[in-house]
Design a protein around this motif. Structure first.
Motif, PDB file in Angstrom:
ATOM      1  N   ILE A  51     -18.228 119.455 -64.116  1.00  0.00           N
ATOM      2  CA  ILE A  51     -17.950 120.780 -64.675  1.00  0.00           C
ATOM      3  C   ILE A  51     -18.894 121.753 -63.988  1.00  0.00           C
ATOM      4  O   ILE A  51     -20.103 121.533 -63.950  1.00  0.00           O
ATOM      5  CB  ILE A  51     -18.177 120.808 -66.204  1.00  0.00           C
ATOM      6  CG1 ILE A  51     -17.244 119.799 -66.903  1.00  0.00           C
ATOM      7  CG2 ILE A  51     -17.973 122.222 -66.745  1.00  0.00           C
ATOM      8  CD1 ILE A  51     -17.524 119.623 -68.381  1.00  0.00           C
ATOM      9  N   PRO A  53     -20.457 130.631 -68.964  1.00  0.00           N
ATOM     10  CA  PRO A  53     -20.741 129.622 -69.989  1.00  0.00           C
ATOM     11  C   PRO A  53     -19.992 129.851 -71.299  1.00  0.00           C
ATOM     12  O   PRO A  53     -19.871 128.934 -72.113  1.00  0.00           O
ATOM     13  CB  PRO A  53     -22.255 129.727 -70.187  1.00  0.00           C
ATOM     14  CG  PRO A  53     -22.620 131.098 -69.717  1.00  0.00           C
ATOM     15  CD  PRO A  53     -21.645 131.415 -68.617  1.00  0.00           C
ATOM     16  N   TRP A  63     -16.888 130.009 -71.857  1.00  0.00           N
ATOM     17  CA  TRP A  63     -15.731 129.116 -71.970  1.00  0.00           C
ATOM     18  C   TRP A  63     -16.178 127.704 -72.333  1.00  0.00           C
ATOM     19  O   TRP A  63     -15.483 127.001 -73.064  1.00  0.00           O
ATOM     20  CB  TRP A  63     -14.910 129.133 -70.674  1.00  0.00           C
ATOM     21  CG  TRP A  63     -14.462 130.522 -70.343  1.00  0.00           C
ATOM     22  CD1 TRP A  63     -14.798 131.258 -69.237  1.00  0.00           C
ATOM     23  CD2 TRP A  63     -13.634 131.376 -71.145  1.00  0.00           C
ATOM     24  NE1 TRP A  63     -14.221 132.509 -69.311  1.00  0.00           N
ATOM     25  CE2 TRP A  63     -13.507 132.611 -70.465  1.00  0.00           C
ATOM     26  CE3 TRP A  63     -12.985 131.220 -72.370  1.00  0.00           C
ATOM     27  CZ2 TRP A  63     -12.756 133.670 -70.965  1.00  0.00           C
ATOM     28  CZ3 TRP A  63     -12.238 132.282 -72.866  1.00  0.00           C
ATOM     29  CH2 TRP A  63     -12.139 133.482 -72.174  1.00  0.00           C
ATOM     30  N   LEU A  64     -17.351 127.301 -71.871  1.00  0.00           N
ATOM     31  CA  LEU A  64     -17.868 125.970 -72.214  1.00  0.00           C
ATOM     32  C   LEU A  64     -18.266 125.923 -73.682  1.00  0.00           C
ATOM     33  O   LEU A  64     -18.078 124.909 -74.353  1.00  0.00           O
ATOM     34  CB  LEU A  64     -19.054 125.625 -71.315  1.00  0.00           C
ATOM     35  CG  LEU A  64     -18.722 125.564 -69.818  1.00  0.00           C
ATOM     36  CD1 LEU A  64     -19.972 125.330 -69.002  1.00  0.00           C
ATOM     37  CD2 LEU A  64     -17.661 124.510 -69.534  1.00  0.00           C
ATOM     38  N   ILE A  77     -19.186 117.439 -73.872  1.00  0.00           N
ATOM     39  CA  ILE A  77     -19.704 117.743 -72.537  1.00  0.00           C
ATOM     40  C   ILE A  77     -21.113 117.174 -72.406  1.00  0.00           C
ATOM     41  O   ILE A  77     -21.946 117.355 -73.284  1.00  0.00           O
ATOM     42  CB  ILE A  77     -19.701 119.265 -72.280  1.00  0.00           C
ATOM     43  CG1 ILE A  77     -18.264 119.805 -72.315  1.00  0.00           C
ATOM     44  CG2 ILE A  77     -20.377 119.604 -70.957  1.00  0.00           C
ATOM     45  CD1 ILE A  77     -18.162 121.318 -72.239  1.00  0.00           C
ATOM     46  N   VAL A 110     -23.448 120.085 -66.973  1.00  0.00           N
ATOM     47  CA  VAL A 110     -22.793 121.244 -66.366  1.00  0.00           C
ATOM     48  C   VAL A 110     -23.608 121.690 -65.158  1.00  0.00           C
ATOM     49  O   VAL A 110     -24.839 121.785 -65.223  1.00  0.00           O
ATOM     50  CB  VAL A 110     -22.670 122.413 -67.374  1.00  0.00           C
ATOM     51  CG1 VAL A 110     -22.196 123.689 -66.686  1.00  0.00           C
ATOM     52  CG2 VAL A 110     -21.744 122.046 -68.518  1.00  0.00           C
ATOM     53  N   LEU A 162     -25.454 125.701 -75.403  1.00  0.00           N
ATOM     54  CA  LEU A 162     -25.064 124.468 -74.725  1.00  0.00           C
ATOM     55  C   LEU A 162     -26.237 123.487 -74.679  1.00  0.00           C
ATOM     56  O   LEU A 162     -26.085 122.294 -74.951  1.00  0.00           O
ATOM     57  CB  LEU A 162     -24.562 124.770 -73.311  1.00  0.00           C
ATOM     58  CG  LEU A 162     -23.303 125.642 -73.216  1.00  0.00           C
ATOM     59  CD1 LEU A 162     -23.029 126.036 -71.763  1.00  0.00           C
ATOM     60  CD2 LEU A 162     -22.097 124.965 -73.836  1.00  0.00           C
TER      61      LEU A 162
END
Length: 163
Positions: free
Chosen positions: A9, A89, A91-92, A102, A105, A136
């Motif tokens: 990713i 970020p 969208w993550l 996830i 990244v 994240l």
């Protein structure tokens, strides 16, 4: 994520371009490039450009974030070698909120824009981006910065802390 077909990713606002189309896709032996972002889905000119930029023999998916999470979690891409690209970020964060596990990244390229600060030669972040990266990171996702596959990865949160 590998068991769901996702091999890498990357955050790269340029999406599919020279480095991605050649170096990254080849080094990952990607069979599919998945571009995730609601903004891209609704931009017919950008979608057309992505379709022409995708390397020969590589499939392309352009998906909204929620839809991408659902399709990945349903096992649709199992057995494939998917290289996921997002512009930012945010969208993550939506993928994580929709249950996508996830692990790692790669932060590739985010250009300078109003209100952003440079944290690496090719990466400039706004406060919103920093909030998303912290989110994240708080969810146990390893964030690295690596422009090309031959470059050694650098811990991205350390770059943020040092600025």
């Amino acid at each position: 994520m590998e068991d769901l077909g996702i091999k890498n990713i990357r955050i790269d606002e340029r999406l599919i371009h020279g480095q991605v189309a050649t170096m990254w896709t080849n080094s990952l032996k990607a069979s599919r490039i998945m571009v995730v972002g609601d903004d891209v889905v609704h931009d017919s000119i950008q979608k057309m450009a992505l379709k022409t930029a995708v390397p020969a023999g590589v499939k392309l998916s352009i998906l909204k974030a929620q839809s991408a999470a659902e399709k990945i979690l349903s096992g649709k891409y199992k057995g494939q070698r998917v290289f996921m690209l997002v512009k930012s970020p945010k969208w993550l964060r939506i993928l994580v909120d929709n249950g996508l596990p996830i692990e790692k990244v790669n932060v590739g390229n985010m250009s300078s824009r109003e209100g952003s600060k440079q944290v690496k030669k090719s990466v400039a972040v706004t406060q919103t981006d920093i909030d998303d990266f912290n989110y994240l990171n708080d969810h146990g996702i390893e964030l690295i910065a690596q422009m090309v596959p031959s470059e050694d990865p650098v811990k991205f949160m350390k770059l943020l802390e040092d600025r």
